[in-house]
Design a protein around this motif. Sequence first.
Motif, short mmCIF file in Angstrom:
data_model
loop_
_atom_site.label_atom_id
_atom_site.label_comp_id
_atom_site.label_asym_id
_atom_site.label_seq_id
_atom_site.Cartn_x
_atom_site.Cartn_y
_atom_site.Cartn_z
N THR A 19 0.83 -1.21 0.00
CA THR A 19 0.00 0.00 0.00
C THR A 19 0.86 1.25 0.00
OG1 THR A 19 -1.70 -1.21 1.21
CG2 THR A 19 -1.90 1.18 1.16
N LEU A 20 1.92 1.26 0.80
CA LEU A 20 2.80 2.43 0.86
C LEU A 20 3.38 2.73 -0.52
CD1 LEU A 20 4.32 4.63 2.41
CD2 LEU A 20 6.05 2.91 2.97
N ARG A 21 3.89 1.71 -1.17
CA ARG A 21 4.47 1.90 -2.51
C ARG A 21 3.40 2.41 -3.48
NH1 ARG A 21 7.17 -2.27 -2.47
NH2 ARG A 21 5.55 -3.74 -3.06
N ALA A 22 2.19 1.81 -3.45
CA ALA A 22 1.12 2.21 -4.38
C ALA A 22 0.68 3.65 -4.14
CB ALA A 22 -0.06 1.26 -4.24
N VAL A 23 0.47 4.04 -2.86
CA VAL A 23 0.02 5.40 -2.55
C VAL A 23 1.10 6.41 -2.90
CG1 VAL A 23 -0.68 6.96 -0.68
CG2 VAL A 23 -1.63 4.65 -0.78
N ARG A 24 2.36 6.08 -2.60
CA ARG A 24 3.47 6.99 -2.92
C ARG A 24 3.53 7.23 -4.42
NH1 ARG A 24 8.43 6.29 -4.75
NH2 ARG A 24 8.51 4.03 -4.38
N LYS A 25 3.43 6.16 -5.20
CA LYS A 25 3.50 6.30 -6.66
C LYS A 25 2.27 7.03 -7.20
CE LYS A 25 6.68 2.58 -7.61
NZ LYS A 25 6.96 1.35 -8.34
N GLU A 26 1.09 6.74 -6.63
CA GLU A 26 -0.13 7.43 -7.04
C GLU A 26 -0.01 8.93 -6.84
OE1 GLU A 26 -4.30 7.63 -4.87
OE2 GLU A 26 -4.03 5.70 -5.89
N GLN A 27 0.68 9.33 -5.76
CA GLN A 27 0.87 10.75 -5.47
C GLN A 27 2.12 11.30 -6.16
OE1 GLN A 27 0.51 11.70 -1.28
NE2 GLN A 27 -1.32 10.44 -1.06
N GLN A 28 2.75 10.48 -6.98
CA GLN A 28 3.93 10.85 -7.75
C GLN A 28 5.05 11.39 -6.86
OE1 GLN A 28 2.36 13.48 -10.79
NE2 GLN A 28 1.59 11.75 -11.98
N LEU A 29 5.28 10.67 -5.75
CA LEU A 29 6.35 11.03 -4.82
C LEU A 29 7.51 10.06 -4.97
CD1 LEU A 29 4.21 11.60 -1.60
CD2 LEU A 29 5.22 13.36 -3.04
N THR A 30 8.71 10.57 -4.92
CA THR A 30 9.89 9.71 -4.86
C THR A 30 10.10 9.32 -3.40
OG1 THR A 30 11.43 11.53 -4.47
CG2 THR A 30 10.94 10.95 -6.79
N LEU A 31 10.98 8.37 -3.17
CA LEU A 31 11.33 8.03 -1.79
C LEU A 31 11.89 9.25 -1.06
CD1 LEU A 31 12.90 4.47 -2.19
CD2 LEU A 31 10.79 5.04 -0.99
N ASP A 32 12.70 10.04 -1.77
CA ASP A 32 13.27 11.24 -1.16
C ASP A 32 12.17 12.24 -0.79
OD1 ASP A 32 15.99 10.51 -1.23
OD2 ASP A 32 16.12 11.06 -3.33
N ASP A 33 11.16 12.40 -1.67
CA ASP A 33 10.04 13.31 -1.38
C ASP A 33 9.31 12.88 -0.12
OD1 ASP A 33 10.56 14.73 -3.75
OD2 ASP A 33 9.06 13.59 -4.91
N LEU A 34 8.98 11.58 -0.05
CA LEU A 34 8.24 11.08 1.11
C LEU A 34 9.09 11.15 2.38
CD1 LEU A 34 5.68 9.92 2.30
CD2 LEU A 34 6.42 7.64 1.56
N ALA A 35 10.39 10.90 2.25
CA ALA A 35 11.28 11.00 3.41
C ALA A 35 11.26 12.42 3.96
CB ALA A 35 12.70 10.60 3.02
N GLN A 36 11.30 13.39 3.07
CA GLN A 36 11.29 14.79 3.51
C GLN A 36 9.96 15.15 4.16
OE1 GLN A 36 12.17 17.59 0.40
NE2 GLN A 36 12.49 19.26 1.83
N ARG A 37 8.86 14.70 3.57
CA ARG A 37 7.52 15.00 4.12
C ARG A 37 7.27 14.33 5.47
NH1 ARG A 37 2.53 14.38 -0.11
NH2 ARG A 37 3.13 16.01 -1.56
N SER A 38 7.74 13.09 5.61
CA SER A 38 7.37 12.28 6.78
C SER A 38 8.39 12.31 7.90
CB SER A 38 7.16 10.83 6.35
OG SER A 38 8.38 10.25 5.93
N GLY A 39 9.65 12.65 7.59
CA GLY A 39 10.69 12.58 8.60
C GLY A 39 11.21 11.16 8.79
N VAL A 40 10.76 10.23 7.95
CA VAL A 40 11.25 8.85 7.98
C VAL A 40 12.36 8.75 6.93
CG1 VAL A 40 10.62 6.42 7.63
CG2 VAL A 40 8.97 8.00 8.67
N SER A 41 13.49 8.17 7.30
CA SER A 41 14.63 8.14 6.39
C SER A 41 14.31 7.38 5.11
CB SER A 41 15.84 7.51 7.07
OG SER A 41 15.66 6.10 7.17
#
Length: 197
Positions: A19-41
């Motif tokens: 689900t995480l991978r699917a939602v991230r891709k649906e929102q067109q976020l890279t791992l770096d984008d999500l890391a910055q937004r969430s504070g998770v490395s």
Amino acid sequence: MTDQIPLDAEGIVSRVAETLRAVRKEQQLTLDDLAQRSGVSRSMLSQIERGESNPTLATLWNLTQALGVDFAGLLGKQPAAAPASGQVERLAAERTPTIDSRGERCRLRILSPPNLAGNVEWYELRLDAGGALISDAHAPGCREHLTILDGRIAVQSGLREEEGAAGDTLRYRADVAHRIAALDGKPASALLVVLSG
């Protein structure tokens, strides 16, 4: 798969990964984008998406906030609708997120709303005979309050241990390794409240 089937720990890790991978891709976020937004490395996100890491509730909370989904949404279930102003929200039992840990013979139902994760969380804890919930230390200052509903339970927090029976409440530090176990070879149940420090 229906919402009524409880997930074991491996099933939860797998479903969160997908689900995480699917939602991230649906929102067109890279791992770096999500890391910055969430504070998770970025490396932790990558491990979670590959199903190689079992994220903490605090990590899941940060991800739900960054992606705009609730816990049910991260588990791939239909997200709960927000109640209209002045109305009562009802979360059906079959939609309540459940963590089934067969290895330790325990089940946790997450009763608290996702927006409180990381501040105050509450759970229904059911322990089979001989079951135990074993936790690493939480954040500094974190405390747990366990009200026993049925059976007898022992709580070990650090080097201290206390036992209680139905109706008793045990309060203890959760910023050290701790363990909650059913006693007398019988099942037990309790309400568990986790308060951040």
